[in-house]
Design a protein around this motif. Structure first.
Motif, mmCIF file in Angstrom:
data_model
loop_
_atom_site.group_PDB
_atom_site.id
_atom_site.type_symbol
_atom_site.label_atom_id
_atom_site.label_comp_id
_atom_site.label_asym_id
_atom_site.label_seq_id
_atom_site.Cartn_x
_atom_site.Cartn_y
_atom_site.Cartn_z
ATOM 1 N N LEU A 275 11.021 -2.254 3.525
ATOM 2 C CA LEU A 275 10.280 -1.178 4.195
ATOM 3 C C LEU A 275 9.307 -0.498 3.238
ATOM 4 O O LEU A 275 8.211 -0.099 3.633
ATOM 5 N N TRP A 276 9.711 -0.363 1.977
ATOM 6 C CA TRP A 276 8.795 0.193 0.971
ATOM 7 C C TRP A 276 7.565 -0.685 0.821
ATOM 8 O O TRP A 276 6.431 -0.200 0.763
ATOM 9 N N PHE A 277 7.790 -1.991 0.755
ATOM 10 C CA PHE A 277 6.690 -2.937 0.599
ATOM 11 C C PHE A 277 5.748 -2.897 1.797
ATOM 12 O O PHE A 277 4.525 -2.878 1.656
ATOM 13 N N VAL A 278 6.308 -2.860 3.003
ATOM 14 C CA VAL A 278 5.500 -2.843 4.219
ATOM 15 C C VAL A 278 4.663 -1.568 4.296
ATOM 16 O O VAL A 278 3.485 -1.594 4.673
ATOM 17 N N GLU A 279 5.258 -0.447 3.933
ATOM 18 C CA GLU A 279 4.525 0.819 3.975
ATOM 19 C C GLU A 279 3.358 0.810 2.980
ATOM 20 O O GLU A 279 2.239 1.224 3.308
ATOM 21 N N LYS A 280 3.610 0.337 1.752
ATOM 22 C CA LYS A 280 2.554 0.263 0.756
ATOM 23 C C LYS A 280 1.443 -0.693 1.189
ATOM 24 O O LYS A 280 0.242 -0.398 1.039
ATOM 25 N N LEU A 281 1.837 -1.834 1.722
ATOM 26 C CA LEU A 281 0.861 -2.843 2.124
ATOM 27 C C LEU A 281 -0.009 -2.342 3.274
ATOM 28 O O LEU A 281 -1.212 -2.600 3.306
ATOM 29 N N ILE B 281 2.646 -8.953 -5.437
ATOM 30 C CA ILE B 281 1.980 -9.296 -4.177
ATOM 31 C C ILE B 281 0.986 -8.214 -3.791
ATOM 32 O O ILE B 281 -0.127 -8.493 -3.340
ATOM 33 N N LEU B 282 1.380 -6.955 -3.968
ATOM 34 C CA LEU B 282 0.491 -5.844 -3.620
ATOM 35 C C LEU B 282 -0.789 -5.881 -4.451
ATOM 36 O O LEU B 282 -1.860 -5.492 -3.983
ATOM 37 N N LYS B 283 -0.694 -6.355 -5.664
ATOM 38 C CA LYS B 283 -1.870 -6.432 -6.520
ATOM 39 C C LYS B 283 -2.768 -7.609 -6.156
ATOM 40 O O LYS B 283 -3.991 -7.537 -6.289
ATOM 41 N N THR B 284 -2.165 -8.695 -5.682
ATOM 42 C CA THR B 284 -2.959 -9.895 -5.381
ATOM 43 C C THR B 284 -3.632 -9.811 -4.017
ATOM 44 O O THR B 284 -4.713 -10.376 -3.821
ATOM 45 N N VAL B 285 -2.980 -9.130 -3.051
ATOM 46 C CA VAL B 285 -3.581 -8.969 -1.728
ATOM 47 C C VAL B 285 -4.512 -7.769 -1.791
ATOM 48 O O VAL B 285 -4.126 -6.632 -1.561
ATOM 49 N N LYS B 286 -5.754 -8.008 -2.133
ATOM 50 C CA LYS B 286 -6.707 -6.922 -2.358
ATOM 51 C C LYS B 286 -7.275 -6.410 -1.036
ATOM 52 O O LYS B 286 -7.366 -7.146 -0.047
ATOM 53 N N LEU B 287 -7.663 -5.179 -1.058
ATOM 54 C CA LEU B 287 -8.253 -4.554 0.116
ATOM 55 C C LEU B 287 -9.654 -5.105 0.346
ATOM 56 O O LEU B 287 -10.476 -5.128 -0.552
ATOM 57 N N LYS B 288 -9.882 -5.553 1.580
ATOM 58 C CA LYS B 288 -11.185 -6.052 1.978
ATOM 59 C C LYS B 288 -11.721 -5.168 3.108
ATOM 60 O O LYS B 288 -10.962 -4.454 3.751
ATOM 61 N N PRO B 289 -13.038 -5.220 3.358
ATOM 62 C CA PRO B 289 -13.607 -4.345 4.393
ATOM 63 C C PRO B 289 -12.945 -4.525 5.762
ATOM 64 O O PRO B 289 -12.646 -3.578 6.445
#
Length: 283
Positions: free
Chosen positions: A125-131, A95-103
């Motif tokens: 909590l790990w996932f939320v912090e990374k996201l 999921i972290l890889k698919t939700v890419k950073l946008k402006p």
């Protein structure tokens, strides 16, 4: 000053946690009301909705609160039984890889409680912090009826909103509830207040009003005044009495320059013997 109508565009709202009450399931409606603020700030805003609690067909209803062309749904609730499910941590990394950073994009986790049930508290909590570090803004919906209360949930993000039931007169065509807001500014100061939120049931337009706390302080002062112990006689001193008190000499301050002495007069039964002064005590 009220903040809830434009909260997501407020400076420093990097991560918002919406804590739903058991009888106030209005987190999605509140977010739908924020769409107006996002659109006014940037017509090309983008929102990614990560659904861990509702299947995709729940969002197919055109009258739902989170139906908009700017909202992109990612269904992580529906399971394809024909595919082999990998480990929970690997799924979150995907999921972290698919939700890419946008402006300028906002990501909504719906909901954090279901994610905790799915992968456990530590991994969630790990996932939320990374996201939160790879997106512009993160909003997490937390539902207390799904999982036991997470300790110190109000400190998880930069902004905490707790939805509670409105105790006044309700309206048929409007959603009315209260929101307790805690927001930590970039400079270190904290906004802490409670607001009444009214939303039209179709457009979800937000009208908010801050609940003043001055009356609470006043009532507390009145209560303390009422609890003051009253005496049946006068215990206060006027100016003349205080002047007389200051001029009255105290007994132990008279003749303080003289040397103090002890005068001892022995009784008839006293045995004055300097060699053994305690012989009469029968030691």
């Amino acid at each position: 000053m009220a903040y809830m109508d434009t909260l997501p565009v407020l400076e420093g709202t990097k991560m918002i946690v919406i804590d739903e009450g058991l009888d106030v399931m209005y987190a999605e409606s509140l977010i739908a009301g924020w769409l107006h603020a996002w659109k006014e700030k940037d017509p090309n805003y983008s929102i990614d909705l990560l659904s861990f609690s509702d299947p995709k067909f729940w969002y197919d209803n055109e009258s739902g609160p989170l139906i908009s062309k700017n909202i992109h749904l990612h269904d992580y609730y529906t399971i394809n039984i024909n595919e082999v499910v990998k480990k929970d941590l690997e799924n979150l990394e995907y999921i972290l890889k698919t939700v890419k950073l946008k402006p300028r994009n906002t990501v909504i986790v719906n909901c954090l409680s279901s994610l905790i049930l799915y992968v456990g508290l530590a991994k969630a909590l790990w996932f939320v912090e990374k996201l939160s570090k790879q997106v512009s803004q993160l909003i997490c919906i937390y539902r207390r009826d799904v999982v036991q209360k997470v300790p110190a949930i109000e400190t998880l993000g930069t902004t905490y909103v707790k939805l509670e039931k409105f105790t006044g007169i309700s309206s048929i065509n409007n959603l009315i509830y209260t929101a307790r807001l805690i927001h930590r500014k970039l400079g270190g100061s904290v906004i802490c207040q409670t607001e009444i939120i009214k939303q039209e049931s179709t457009s979800y337009q937000i009208n908010t009003e801050k609940i003043a706390i001055a009356n609470a302080h006043k009532s507390e002062a009145n209560e303390n005044q009422a609890m003051k112990i009253e005496s049946s006689f006068r215990i206060e001193m006027n100016a003349r009495e205080m002047e007389q008190r200051d001029k009255t000499p105290l007994p132990y301050t008279v003749n303080t320059t003289n040397t103090s002495r002890i005068f001892y007069h022995p009784d008839d039964i006293d045995d004055i013997d300097e060699d053994d002064p305690d012989d009469d005590l029968c030691f």
